[in-house]
Design an enzyme around this catalytic site. Structure first.
Site, PDB file in Angstrom:
ATOM      1  N   LYS A  34       9.923   2.154   0.294  1.00 45.34           N
ATOM      2  CA  LYS A  34       8.800   2.136   1.239  1.00 45.34           C
ATOM      3  C   LYS A  34       8.498   3.571   1.648  1.00 45.34           C
ATOM      4  O   LYS A  34       9.396   4.298   2.077  1.00 45.34           O
ATOM      5  CB  LYS A  34       9.155   1.299   2.468  1.00 45.34           C
ATOM      6  CG  LYS A  34       8.022   1.190   3.474  1.00 45.34           C
ATOM      7  CD  LYS A  34       8.316   0.095   4.476  1.00 45.34           C
ATOM      8  CE  LYS A  34       7.336   0.118   5.636  1.00 45.34           C
ATOM      9  NZ  LYS A  34       7.705  -0.900   6.635  1.00 45.34           N
ATOM     10  N   ASP A  51       0.978 -11.825   6.284  1.00 44.00           N
ATOM     11  CA  ASP A  51       1.495 -10.973   5.212  1.00 44.00           C
ATOM     12  C   ASP A  51       2.799 -10.290   5.614  1.00 44.00           C
ATOM     13  O   ASP A  51       3.409  -9.607   4.802  1.00 44.00           O
ATOM     14  CB  ASP A  51       0.459  -9.915   4.822  1.00 44.00           C
ATOM     15  CG  ASP A  51      -0.001  -9.122   6.021  1.00 44.00           C
ATOM     16  OD1 ASP A  51      -0.415  -9.738   7.009  1.00 44.00           O
ATOM     17  OD2 ASP A  51       0.074  -7.888   5.989  1.00 44.00           O
ATOM     18  N   ASN A  52       3.234 -10.438   6.845  1.00 40.73           N
ATOM     19  CA  ASN A  52       4.520  -9.899   7.268  1.00 40.73           C
ATOM     20  C   ASN A  52       5.544 -11.019   7.468  1.00 40.73           C
ATOM     21  O   ASN A  52       6.598 -10.796   8.059  1.00 40.73           O
ATOM     22  CB  ASN A  52       4.398  -9.091   8.576  1.00 40.73           C
ATOM     23  CG  ASN A  52       3.342  -7.996   8.511  1.00 40.73           C
ATOM     24  OD1 ASN A  52       2.327  -8.071   9.170  1.00 40.73           O
ATOM     25  ND2 ASN A  52       3.579  -6.981   7.695  1.00 40.73           N
ATOM     26  N   ASP A 111       9.516  -6.265   7.220  1.00 50.32           N
ATOM     27  CA  ASP A 111       8.468  -5.381   7.731  1.00 50.32           C
ATOM     28  C   ASP A 111       8.693  -4.967   9.180  1.00 50.32           C
ATOM     29  O   ASP A 111       7.947  -5.345  10.094  1.00 50.32           O
ATOM     30  CB  ASP A 111       7.081  -6.032   7.599  1.00 50.32           C
ATOM     31  CG  ASP A 111       6.623  -6.083   6.154  1.00 50.32           C
ATOM     32  OD1 ASP A 111       7.311  -5.505   5.297  1.00 50.32           O
ATOM     33  OD2 ASP A 111       5.593  -6.707   5.888  1.00 50.32           O
ATOM     34  N   ARG A 159       5.500 -13.183   0.422  1.00 53.26           N
ATOM     35  CA  ARG A 159       5.065 -13.490   1.791  1.00 53.26           C
ATOM     36  C   ARG A 159       4.108 -14.672   1.782  1.00 53.26           C
ATOM     37  O   ARG A 159       3.594 -15.049   0.724  1.00 53.26           O
ATOM     38  CB  ARG A 159       4.287 -12.282   2.328  1.00 53.26           C
ATOM     39  CG  ARG A 159       5.093 -11.029   2.343  1.00 53.26           C
ATOM     40  CD  ARG A 159       4.322  -9.827   1.797  1.00 53.26           C
ATOM     41  NE  ARG A 159       5.260  -8.714   1.571  1.00 53.26           N
ATOM     42  CZ  ARG A 159       5.679  -7.920   2.519  1.00 53.26           C
ATOM     43  NH1 ARG A 159       5.180  -8.032   3.718  1.00 53.26           N
ATOM     44  NH2 ARG A 159       6.564  -6.987   2.281  1.00 53.26           N
ATOM     45  N   GLY A 213       0.803  -1.215   0.000  1.00 53.55           N
ATOM     46  CA  GLY A 213       0.000   0.000   0.000  1.00 53.55           C
ATOM     47  C   GLY A 213       0.835   1.263   0.000  1.00 53.55           C
ATOM     48  O   GLY A 213       0.313   2.369  -0.172  1.00 53.55           O
ATOM     49  N   ASP A 219      -2.258   6.736   3.103  1.00 57.33           N
ATOM     50  CA  ASP A 219      -1.801   7.826   2.230  1.00 57.33           C
ATOM     51  C   ASP A 219      -0.534   7.448   1.465  1.00 57.33           C
ATOM     52  O   ASP A 219       0.032   8.273   0.756  1.00 57.33           O
ATOM     53  CB  ASP A 219      -1.573   9.108   3.050  1.00 57.33           C
ATOM     54  CG  ASP A 219      -0.573   8.912   4.183  1.00 57.33           C
ATOM     55  OD1 ASP A 219       0.150   7.896   4.183  1.00 57.33           O
ATOM     56  OD2 ASP A 219      -0.515   9.784   5.075  1.00 57.33           O
ATOM     57  N   ARG A 236      14.756  -0.404   0.482  1.00 59.19           N
ATOM     58  CA  ARG A 236      15.126  -1.645   1.152  1.00 59.19           C
ATOM     59  C   ARG A 236      15.283  -2.770   0.136  1.00 59.19           C
ATOM     60  O   ARG A 236      14.785  -2.684  -0.984  1.00 59.19           O
ATOM     61  CB  ARG A 236      14.110  -1.977   2.258  1.00 59.19           C
ATOM     62  CG  ARG A 236      12.656  -1.972   1.822  1.00 59.19           C
ATOM     63  CD  ARG A 236      11.710  -2.201   3.008  1.00 59.19           C
ATOM     64  NE  ARG A 236      10.420  -2.693   2.542  1.00 59.19           N
ATOM     65  CZ  ARG A 236       9.469  -3.161   3.316  1.00 59.19           C
ATOM     66  NH1 ARG A 236       9.637  -3.214   4.627  1.00 59.19           N
ATOM     67  NH2 ARG A 236       8.325  -3.599   2.814  1.00 59.19           N
TER      68      ARG A 236
END
Ligand SMILES: *[C@@H]1O[C@H](CO)[C@@H](O)[C@H](O)[C@H]1NC(C)=O
Ligand SMILES: *[C@@H]1O[C@H](CO)[C@@H](O)[C@H](O)[C@H]1NC(C)=O
Ligand SMILES: *[C@@H]1O[C@H](CO)[C@@H](O)[C@H](O)[C@H]1NC(C)=O
Ligand SMILES: *[C@@H]1O[C@H](CO)[C@@H](O)[C@H](O)[C@H]1NC(C)=O
Ligand SMILES: *[C@@H]1O[C@H](CO)[C@@H](O)[C@H](O)[C@H]1NC(C)=O
Length: 570
Positions: A176, A323-324, A333, A253, A155, A188, A246
């Protein structure tokens, strides 16, 4: 309590046995969208970095289906693994706050002088693209805090492309905090200085501690205001935007596979899985009919190893959602993570995680939960025989974890072979640490710095502060006696050799929250000196360093550190 009357392995035995849910049935959906990708036309308005000699390629685009829809508007995406997504540059002026020379030189084959080039800041923050780059946002789903959360996806991250370095290693570069993507949901697309400094410092620190992890090349900060509610109490404040570049060998994942199974996109699932196996699990034969079972067994093993490793350095990840969790079992993450200070199996780094779901002592169990979800995702591709083999593999997870935990803690105590009482000595020590609230990192470190005869005399100077706290326990001497007995049972060993071994694996410096917070406060005023000092210190966490000592990085944490509330601004 009597001195042997405590539950062995309090800290690490609570791994429940695996259970499986069989409820879901999945159906095959219509085939995915395969689209010819014309790389030449790509984004006519994009500026490229002409002077930075780093050319990226895109195996991912060649191998995996891409979203047919273009643009960064928020939507439910189907039938693909990636969407094209252009970063939104942060507003200038931008400041290059930190760079990892190790990543620059040893991963990206770049000369350190490139950071002087005016273009560099733009290239590592999304203002310009490296030649060959086609930015992508990855579509994934996941279980968050125990529940299926549907479509998540990158996102606020953009995968720029891959770089194959002169050692032949393939690395994926990702920004990121680089703006909205189709997966931004209500976000955002930005990251703030606070979380970016933490991710930059901690991922590099974990690497130098020897823990498998993503890496970070750079940290760029801007003046662009970003609104955040750091304590989730409706108190919205303005923070400043930042971007980290990164890197990881792969960013896939568990949730990358889960979403495809959930939506019944089994062709895409198979394509993605085959790609991951071919690229990252090279010892698995692509024509092996059991390749998915072998893949699963690798992930089970490596995840158990990773979490044991976290425990051995007192690291709590803080958001172990599926998802991490990386399919390559590296740490990814970095969010509300924390290094445990006073030993406490219930240590929870995210102050808003009231139920302690992701407490440090729960991580092994959460790993098991996540692996169960991985198996559920693989299930449609397995025969019933392969499914039961895989379930059997998962049942072995607690044992793999305990074995590895045991090896790591034995090494932390300087044990060489299999001492008769070693498990007992480890568990006994952890219990003393828990009762006295002794500092986790420094107890082990200081055990490696004192001689056995000092220990036996019980003459622990107050400056040896963690051991001194520990020695206030009524059973400290009993423990020392057992410990010394274990060590002396190996005749070929010497005390100097023990100290040397232990100092090579028990760090003197870890990224404690109070240190990170202090560096962040200065960073917000454009003073990055403390970020630099921490970065330098944490590159050699096992070496005594004068500057770090003067900064108090190995001293008893300031008392204000006890009350420190870590903001969850991300
Ligand atoms: C880096 O580049 C500078 C200037 O181009 C050059 O003088 C220097 O020798 C290079 N360093 C290395 C390690 O290649
Ligand atoms: C399990 O993973 C560890 C860490 O990567 C590795 O050293 C070990 O060989 C693996 N064991 C098996 C059985 O694959
Ligand atoms: C972990 O995943 C969640 C989605 O579940 C994402 O919002 C979050 O940014 C990830 N955590 C970190 C620290 O990146
Ligand atoms: C912290 O925990 C709370 C409560 O479970 C959760 O809603 C929040 O997303 C977590 N914060 C982060 C950054 O993961
Ligand atoms: C193990 O502990 C028991 C009980 O404290 C002791 O009698 C025995 O000698 C120990 N064994 C070794 C090898 O130190």
């Amino acid at each position: 309590m009597t001195k042997h009357d405590f539950t062995l392995f309090l800290f690490f035995s609570a791994v429940a046995s695996a259970t499986f849910s069989d409820e879901q049935e999945f159906s095959e959906s219509e085939s995915c969208n395969e689209r010819e990708f014309d790389k030449s036309h790509f984004y006519s308005n994009v500026k490229y970095c002409g002077e930075i000699p780093l050319t990226l390629s895109h195996k991912l685009i060649d191998a995996l289906p891409l979203d047919e829809v273009e643009g960064n508007f928020i939507r439910a995406v189907k039938g693909c693994v990636f969407s094209e997504s252009q970063p939104t540059p942060l507003k200038e002026p931008l400041t290059l706050a930190a760079v990892s020379q190790d990543v620059l030189r040893n991963i990206l084959d770049l000369n350190e002088s490139v950071v002087q080039n005016e273009e560099f800041v733009g290239c590592v923050s999304g203002g310009k693209l490296f030649p060959g780059s086609i930015p992508l946002a990855h579509r994934y789903g996941g279980h968050q805090f125990g529940y299926w959360a549907g479509q998540l996806g990158d996102g606020r991250a953009h995968l720029l492309g891959e770089y194959t370095n002169r050692k032949g290693e393939r690395w994926e570069l990702q920004l990121k905090g680089s703006g909205k993507t189709p997966y931004s949901r209500s976000g955002d697309g930005r990251a703030v200085i606070h979380s970016s400094v933490r991710e930059f410092l901690c991922s590099e620190a974990m690497h130098f501690l020897g823990v498998p992890t993503s890496r970070a090349l750079s940290l760029v900060v801007s003046e662009e205001p970003v609104r955040r509610d750091p304590f989730y109490n409706g108190n919205v404040i303005k923070e400043r935007g930042a971007v980290v570049l990164r890197l990881a060998k792969s960013w896939f994942r568990i949730g990358s596979l889960e979403i495809l199974t959930r939506t019944g996109e089994l062709d895409v699932l198979r394509t993605l899985l085959d790609f991951v196996i071919k690229e990252h699990f090279k010892s698995i034969a692509t024509n092996d009919p059991d390749k998915y079972v072998v893949f699963f067994s690798r992930v089970v093993n490596e995840t158990a190893h990773l979490i044991a490793h976290w425990m051995s350095v007192g690291f709590a990840h803080g958001v172990c959602n599926t998802d991490n969790f990386s399919l390559l079992s590296i740490t990814i993450d970095y969010g509300p993570f924390g290094f445990m200070e006073s030993y406490d199996p219930n240590f929870v780094p995210n102050t808003s995680d009231d139920e302690g779901r992701y407490s440090i002592g729960a991580q092994a169990n959460v790993g098991l939960f996540n692996l169960q979800k991985l198996l559920e995702a693989l299930k449609p591709l397995l025969t019933s025989d392969q499914l039961s083999q895989s379930q059997q593999i998962l049942r072995e997870y607690p044992q793999i974890y305990h074995q590895r935990f045991h090896e790591l803690f034995k090494a932390k105590l300087g044990f060489l072979g299999n001492e008769e009482n070693d498990s007992h000595v480890i568990a006994f020590l952890l219990k003393l640490m828990e009762d006295t609230g002794a500092d986790f990192t420094m107890t082990f470190r200081q055990l490696s710095e004192v001689t056995l005869s000092q220990l036996q005399k019980g003459s622990i100077a107050p400056s040896v502060w963690a051991l001194s706290d520990l020695s206030s326990h009524e059973y400290f001497r009993d423990w020392v006696q057992l410990y010394v007995q274990c060590l002396l049972s190996v005749e070929s060993d010497s005390d100097a050799a023990r100290q040397h071994r232990m100092q090579g694996i028990n760090p003197r410096y870890v990224l404690r929250n109070w240190m990170a917070e202090s560096a962040i406060r200065k960073s917000e005023k454009n003073d990055f000196s403390e970020v630099a000092l921490l970065q330098k210190t944490l590159m050699e966490p096992f070496m005594n360093q004068d500057e770090a000592e003067r900064a108090g990085y190995a001293s008893k944490p300031p008392s204000r550190a006890q009350q420190l509330r870590i903001s969850c601004s991300s």
